[in-house]
Design a protein around this motif. Sequence first.
Motif, PDB file in Angstrom:
ATOM      1  N   THR A 146      -6.814  -9.048  -8.463  1.00 19.65           N
ATOM      2  CA  THR A 146      -6.722 -10.005  -9.559  1.00 19.65           C
ATOM      3  C   THR A 146      -5.749  -9.478 -10.615  1.00 19.65           C
ATOM      4  OG1 THR A 146      -8.521  -8.994 -10.806  1.00 19.65           O
ATOM      5  CG2 THR A 146      -9.136 -10.729  -9.239  1.00 19.65           C
ATOM      6  N   ASP A 147      -5.222 -10.391 -11.409  1.00 22.34           N
ATOM      7  CA  ASP A 147      -4.314  -9.998 -12.486  1.00 22.34           C
ATOM      8  C   ASP A 147      -5.008  -9.034 -13.450  1.00 22.34           C
ATOM      9  OD1 ASP A 147      -2.322 -11.592 -11.419  1.00 22.34           O
ATOM     10  OD2 ASP A 147      -2.734 -13.278 -12.758  1.00 22.34           O
ATOM     11  N   GLU A 148      -6.277  -9.305 -13.726  1.00 26.72           N
ATOM     12  CA  GLU A 148      -7.033  -8.454 -14.649  1.00 26.72           C
ATOM     13  C   GLU A 148      -7.167  -7.024 -14.105  1.00 26.72           C
ATOM     14  OE1 GLU A 148     -11.540  -8.133 -16.420  1.00 26.72           O
ATOM     15  OE2 GLU A 148     -10.735 -10.121 -16.018  1.00 26.72           O
ATOM     16  N   ASN A 149      -7.530  -6.895 -12.829  1.00 29.50           N
ATOM     17  CA  ASN A 149      -7.655  -5.562 -12.242  1.00 29.50           C
ATOM     18  C   ASN A 149      -6.305  -4.865 -12.144  1.00 29.50           C
ATOM     19  OD1 ASN A 149     -10.389  -5.809 -12.033  1.00 29.50           O
ATOM     20  ND2 ASN A 149     -10.431  -6.140  -9.833  1.00 29.50           N
ATOM     21  N   HIS A 150      -5.255  -5.639 -11.889  1.00 36.54           N
ATOM     22  CA  HIS A 150      -3.910  -5.067 -11.842  1.00 36.54           C
ATOM     23  C   HIS A 150      -3.536  -4.491 -13.205  1.00 36.54           C
ATOM     24  CE1 HIS A 150       0.555  -5.207 -11.697  1.00 36.54           C
ATOM     25  NE2 HIS A 150       0.322  -4.622 -10.544  1.00 36.54           N
ATOM     26  N   SER A 151      -3.868  -5.222 -14.257  1.00 40.66           N
ATOM     27  CA  SER A 151      -3.614  -4.731 -15.624  1.00 40.66           C
ATOM     28  C   SER A 151      -4.385  -3.447 -15.888  1.00 40.66           C
ATOM     29  CB  SER A 151      -4.067  -5.767 -16.636  1.00 40.66           C
ATOM     30  OG  SER A 151      -3.009  -6.476 -17.128  1.00 40.66           O
ATOM     31  N   THR A 152      -5.629  -3.403 -15.436  1.00 45.07           N
ATOM     32  CA  THR A 152      -6.467  -2.220 -15.638  1.00 45.07           C
ATOM     33  C   THR A 152      -5.879  -0.995 -14.950  1.00 45.07           C
ATOM     34  OG1 THR A 152      -8.443  -3.589 -15.839  1.00 45.07           O
ATOM     35  CG2 THR A 152      -8.781  -1.268 -15.303  1.00 45.07           C
ATOM     36  N   VAL A 153      -5.460  -1.139 -13.693  1.00 45.76           N
ATOM     37  CA  VAL A 153      -4.910   0.036 -12.996  1.00 45.76           C
ATOM     38  C   VAL A 153      -3.564   0.437 -13.574  1.00 45.76           C
ATOM     39  CG1 VAL A 153      -6.211  -0.190 -10.841  1.00 45.76           C
ATOM     40  CG2 VAL A 153      -4.012  -1.317 -11.057  1.00 45.76           C
ATOM     41  N   ASN A 154      -2.790  -0.522 -14.073  1.00 48.09           N
ATOM     42  CA  ASN A 154      -1.527  -0.155 -14.726  1.00 48.09           C
ATOM     43  C   ASN A 154      -1.791   0.645 -15.999  1.00 48.09           C
ATOM     44  OD1 ASN A 154       0.482  -0.877 -12.973  1.00 48.09           O
ATOM     45  ND2 ASN A 154       0.672  -2.949 -13.775  1.00 48.09           N
ATOM     46  N   GLU A 193      -7.959   0.758  -4.037  1.00 42.75           N
ATOM     47  CA  GLU A 193      -8.738   0.212  -2.929  1.00 42.75           C
ATOM     48  C   GLU A 193     -10.058  -0.376  -3.427  1.00 42.75           C
ATOM     49  OE1 GLU A 193     -10.225   1.399   1.559  1.00 42.75           O
ATOM     50  OE2 GLU A 193      -9.214   2.913   0.341  1.00 42.75           O
ATOM     51  N   ASP A 194     -10.723   0.348  -4.333  1.00 42.63           N
ATOM     52  CA  ASP A 194     -12.002  -0.128  -4.879  1.00 42.63           C
ATOM     53  C   ASP A 194     -11.851  -1.398  -5.716  1.00 42.63           C
ATOM     54  OD1 ASP A 194     -13.278   2.019  -3.682  1.00 42.63           O
ATOM     55  OD2 ASP A 194     -13.398   3.201  -5.526  1.00 42.63           O
ATOM     56  N   MET A 195     -10.750  -1.516  -6.448  1.00 39.78           N
ATOM     57  CA  MET A 195     -10.566  -2.645  -7.353  1.00 39.78           C
ATOM     58  C   MET A 195      -9.885  -3.846  -6.698  1.00 39.78           C
ATOM     59  SD  MET A 195      -9.652  -0.738 -10.920  1.00 39.78           S
ATOM     60  CE  MET A 195      -9.974  -2.170 -11.948  1.00 39.78           C
ATOM     61  N   SER A 196      -9.408  -3.675  -5.474  1.00 44.02           N
ATOM     62  CA  SER A 196      -8.693  -4.769  -4.814  1.00 44.02           C
ATOM     63  C   SER A 196      -9.653  -5.793  -4.222  1.00 44.02           C
ATOM     64  CB  SER A 196      -7.772  -4.220  -3.719  1.00 44.02           C
ATOM     65  OG  SER A 196      -8.534  -3.667  -2.667  1.00 44.02           O
ATOM     66  N   GLU A 197      -9.182  -7.014  -4.146  1.00 44.44           N
ATOM     67  CA  GLU A 197      -9.922  -8.075  -3.467  1.00 44.44           C
ATOM     68  C   GLU A 197      -9.743  -7.908  -1.960  1.00 44.44           C
ATOM     69  OE1 GLU A 197     -11.770 -10.531  -5.144  1.00 44.44           O
ATOM     70  OE2 GLU A 197     -11.348  -9.211  -6.833  1.00 44.44           O
ATOM     71  N   VAL A 198      -8.518  -7.526  -1.557  1.00 45.19           N
ATOM     72  CA  VAL A 198      -8.187  -7.325  -0.149  1.00 45.19           C
ATOM     73  C   VAL A 198      -7.404  -6.026  -0.033  1.00 45.19           C
ATOM     74  CG1 VAL A 198      -6.882  -8.226   1.822  1.00 45.19           C
ATOM     75  CG2 VAL A 198      -8.042  -9.811   0.269  1.00 45.19           C
ATOM     76  N   TRP A 199      -7.814  -5.168   0.901  1.00 43.79           N
ATOM     77  CA  TRP A 199      -7.085  -3.938   1.215  1.00 43.79           C
ATOM     78  C   TRP A 199      -6.748  -4.033   2.696  1.00 43.79           C
ATOM     79  CZ3 TRP A 199      -5.141  -0.213  -1.856  1.00 43.79           C
ATOM     80  CH2 TRP A 199      -4.704   0.964  -1.274  1.00 43.79           C
ATOM     81  N   ASP A 200      -5.565  -4.520   2.998  1.00 50.54           N
ATOM     82  CA  ASP A 200      -5.164  -4.860   4.362  1.00 50.54           C
ATOM     83  C   ASP A 200      -4.218  -3.786   4.912  1.00 50.54           C
ATOM     84  OD1 ASP A 200      -4.162  -5.942   6.695  1.00 50.54           O
ATOM     85  OD2 ASP A 200      -3.634  -7.873   5.808  1.00 50.54           O
ATOM     86  N   THR A 201      -4.775  -2.832   5.650  1.00 53.52           N
ATOM     87  CA  THR A 201      -3.950  -1.750   6.194  1.00 53.52           C
ATOM     88  C   THR A 201      -3.102  -2.215   7.378  1.00 53.52           C
ATOM     89  OG1 THR A 201      -5.809  -0.998   7.544  1.00 53.52           O
ATOM     90  CG2 THR A 201      -5.489   0.088   5.417  1.00 53.52           C
ATOM     91  N   ILE A 245       0.829  -1.210   0.000  1.00 52.07           N
ATOM     92  CA  ILE A 245       0.000   0.000   0.000  1.00 52.07           C
ATOM     93  C   ILE A 245       0.860   1.256   0.000  1.00 52.07           C
ATOM     94  CG2 ILE A 245      -1.671   1.342   1.347  1.00 52.07           C
ATOM     95  CD1 ILE A 245      -2.973  -1.334   2.135  1.00 52.07           C
ATOM     96  N   HIS A 246       1.959   1.246   0.756  1.00 55.26           N
ATOM     97  CA  HIS A 246       2.796   2.447   0.793  1.00 55.26           C
ATOM     98  C   HIS A 246       3.392   2.759  -0.576  1.00 55.26           C
ATOM     99  CE1 HIS A 246       6.929   0.848   0.635  1.00 55.26           C
ATOM    100  NE2 HIS A 246       6.435  -0.197   1.272  1.00 55.26           N
ATOM    101  N   VAL A 291      -0.804  -4.293   2.696  1.00 53.61           N
ATOM    102  CA  VAL A 291      -0.825  -4.854   1.346  1.00 53.61           C
ATOM    103  C   VAL A 291      -2.199  -4.777   0.711  1.00 53.61           C
ATOM    104  CG1 VAL A 291       1.107  -6.449   1.719  1.00 53.61           C
ATOM    105  CG2 VAL A 291      -1.228  -7.209   2.168  1.00 53.61           C
ATOM    106  N   CYS A 292      -2.164  -4.723  -0.600  1.00 51.22           N
ATOM    107  CA  CYS A 292      -3.358  -4.751  -1.439  1.00 51.22           C
ATOM    108  C   CYS A 292      -3.233  -6.003  -2.295  1.00 51.22           C
ATOM    109  CB  CYS A 292      -3.356  -3.490  -2.304  1.00 51.22           C
ATOM    110  SG  CYS A 292      -4.389  -3.556  -3.756  1.00 51.22           S
ATOM    111  N   ILE A 293      -4.303  -6.783  -2.366  1.00 45.94           N
ATOM    112  CA  ILE A 293      -4.297  -7.980  -3.205  1.00 45.94           C
ATOM    113  C   ILE A 293      -5.389  -7.812  -4.247  1.00 45.94           C
ATOM    114  CG2 ILE A 293      -4.596 -10.481  -3.269  1.00 45.94           C
ATOM    115  CD1 ILE A 293      -3.667 -10.496  -0.318  1.00 45.94           C
TER     116      ILE A 293
END
Length: 73
Positions: free
Chosen positions: A42-50, A26-34, A6-7, A38-40
């Motif tokens: 999907t590969d698809e969402n990771h591609s989208t934000v990139n 945060e909205d697109m993550s499966e897990v937002w663990d403060t 996250i940092h 860490v933010c977890i």
Amino acid sequence: MKTIKIHAIQARAERLNQPEMVEIYEDMSEVWDTVNGVCIMTDENHSTVNELWNETLIATGAPRGCTKCRGLR
């Protein structure tokens, strides 16, 4: 699934003056663990934000050669 610190997301958003990107992650993550920082997502969402980051880099004229600004891996 991708695990991203996250940092790192926050630092990149600050560096590129795009604070709304933290909310998008945060909205697109499966897990937002403060607690563990860490933010977890999907590969698809990771591609989208990139892709969103790449559009931001082009729009702001940020240097594309900087490996610290181009992607969170």
